[in-house]
Design an enzyme around this catalytic site. Structure first.
Site, PDB file in Angstrom:
ATOM      1  N   PRO A   2       0.861  -1.188   0.000  1.00 34.77           N
ATOM      2  CA  PRO A   2       0.000   0.000   0.000  1.00 34.77           C
ATOM      3  C   PRO A   2       0.896   1.236   0.000  1.00 34.77           C
ATOM      4  CG  PRO A   2       0.011  -1.023   2.173  1.00 34.77           C
ATOM      5  CD  PRO A   2       0.841  -1.893   1.281  1.00 34.77           C
ATOM      6  N   GLU A   3       0.466   2.287  -0.669  1.00 37.34           N
ATOM      7  CA  GLU A   3       1.215   3.542  -0.636  1.00 37.34           C
ATOM      8  C   GLU A   3       0.452   4.542   0.227  1.00 37.34           C
ATOM      9  OE1 GLU A   3       3.115   4.990  -4.108  1.00 37.34           O
ATOM     10  OE2 GLU A   3       3.372   3.013  -4.988  1.00 37.34           O
ATOM     11  N   HIS A  94      -6.739 -14.929   9.306  1.00 42.46           N
ATOM     12  CA  HIS A  94      -5.623 -13.989   9.247  1.00 42.46           C
ATOM     13  C   HIS A  94      -5.704 -12.879  10.288  1.00 42.46           C
ATOM     14  CE1 HIS A  94      -4.326 -16.041   5.720  1.00 42.46           C
ATOM     15  NE2 HIS A  94      -5.436 -15.762   5.056  1.00 42.46           N
ATOM     16  N   ARG A 114       0.530 -11.981   5.356  1.00 45.10           N
ATOM     17  CA  ARG A 114       1.957 -12.281   5.228  1.00 45.10           C
ATOM     18  C   ARG A 114       2.748 -11.906   6.482  1.00 45.10           C
ATOM     19  NH1 ARG A 114       2.664  -9.984  -0.846  1.00 45.10           N
ATOM     20  NH2 ARG A 114       0.487  -9.418  -0.667  1.00 45.10           N
ATOM     21  N   ARG A 156      21.107  16.558  -4.209  1.00 44.69           N
ATOM     22  CA  ARG A 156      21.437  15.137  -4.327  1.00 44.69           C
ATOM     23  C   ARG A 156      22.166  14.846  -5.632  1.00 44.69           C
ATOM     24  NH1 ARG A 156      19.134  11.365  -0.389  1.00 44.69           N
ATOM     25  NH2 ARG A 156      19.098  12.789   1.371  1.00 44.69           N
TER      26      ARG A 156
END
Ligand code: ZN
Length: 283
Positions: A2-3, A94, A114, A156
């Site tokens: 997920p973001e 789960h 997971r 950077r």
């Protein structure tokens, strides 16, 4: 994974459904879920029994629920879900942790196929848990400092997409939304960050905010059934994706064929015409 928009959608659901409620009990059905809470599962459960949840906060992909001066810190990992629902519904295999409330209303379940996600107690962490204070503010936070970030990106020596993914520079941007924002800003992912003008960086960060905001409106992106809101519903932003996952299909702006390049064991999707490859590339 997920973001940020998907995690923000979960935060909004928690804010709506569990703020102001008193925790009655916590059942830990899988001790691994509190592996980062070093005093152990029994201590975890005892420490939050009877506490009132006063809100739901987020930085990057971390969520926390303030309880007094402390907080319950959560990370969804690859497949974690926080689901609010009828306390009488059956427990799925789960479910790792289940919070019940004194009002006997909807319970809160942390499910994780997971088991990469986790919960911990952050002592004194109501405002910002110490464990995540090193994470940079994200583009949806009110105190996000655009000018400072622009300067840091231009200082950077790296490719611009790698800079976007660097959580110490800016948090919460992952592979999907990085590709989408770069397409909207018409920048190639391998542009050396020091070659970007201030205007280009500003355009890119505005694109990140716009893409996040559109994804929030659509309820997030759901590439599999795991990314859901607290009511178990998935979003539909993937229908609006401009480049991510669209290799071989026409660019939505110019019709050129979207290309896919290998990038950090994953992929970068871009339009060859809208996002010309730089003469000197970094990645
Ligand atoms: Zn194009």
């Amino acid at each position: 994974m997920p973001e940020l928009p998907e995690v923000e959608i979960v935060r909004r659901g928690l804010q709506l459904h569990i703020t102001g409620r008193t925790i009655d009990s916590v059942q830990l059905l899988h001790p691994r879920v509190v592996r980062r809470h070093l005093p152990g599962p029994d201590d975890f459960a005892a420490a939050i029994r009877g506490r009132v949840i006063t809100g739901a906060r987020r930085r990057g992909k971390y969520l926390w629920l303030p309880v007094g001066e402390d907080a319950v810190l959560a990370h969804l990992g690859m497949s974690g879900q926080l689901l609010v629902g009828d306390p009488a519904r059956p427990l799925s295999a789960h479910v790792r942790a289940r919070f019940t409330f004194r009002d006997a209303g909807p319970d809160l379940r942390f499910t994780d196929q997971r088991t990469f996600g986790h919960l911990a107690i952050a002592p004194g962490g109501a405002v910002l848990p110490a464990a995540i204070s090193h994470i940079a503010p994200d583009p949806l936070e009110p105190d996000f400092d655009l000018t400072a970030l622009t300067a840091r990106i231009r200082a950077r020596r790296t490719g611009i997409k790698r800079a976007l993914l660097d959580q110490s520079l800016v948090s919460g941007i992952g592979n999907i939304y990085a590709d989408e924002a770069l397409w909207h800003a018409r920048l190639h992912w391998a542009r050396p960050s020091e070659t970007l003008t201030r205007g280009e960086v500003a355009r890119l960060l505005a694109a990140v905010q716009q893409v996040f905001s559109d994804a929030l409106d659509a309820g997030g992106t759901s590439f599999d059934s795991l990314y859901v809101n607290v009511n178990g519903q998935s979003g539909y932003f993937e229908r609006s994706l401009a480049v991510y996952g669209r290799a071989g299909q026409p660019c939505r702006r110019c019709g050129s064929v979207i290309r896919r390049d290998a990038f950090m064991n994953r992929s970068s999707f871009s339009c060859p015409k809208c996002q010309p490859r730089p003469r000197r590339a970094r990645w």
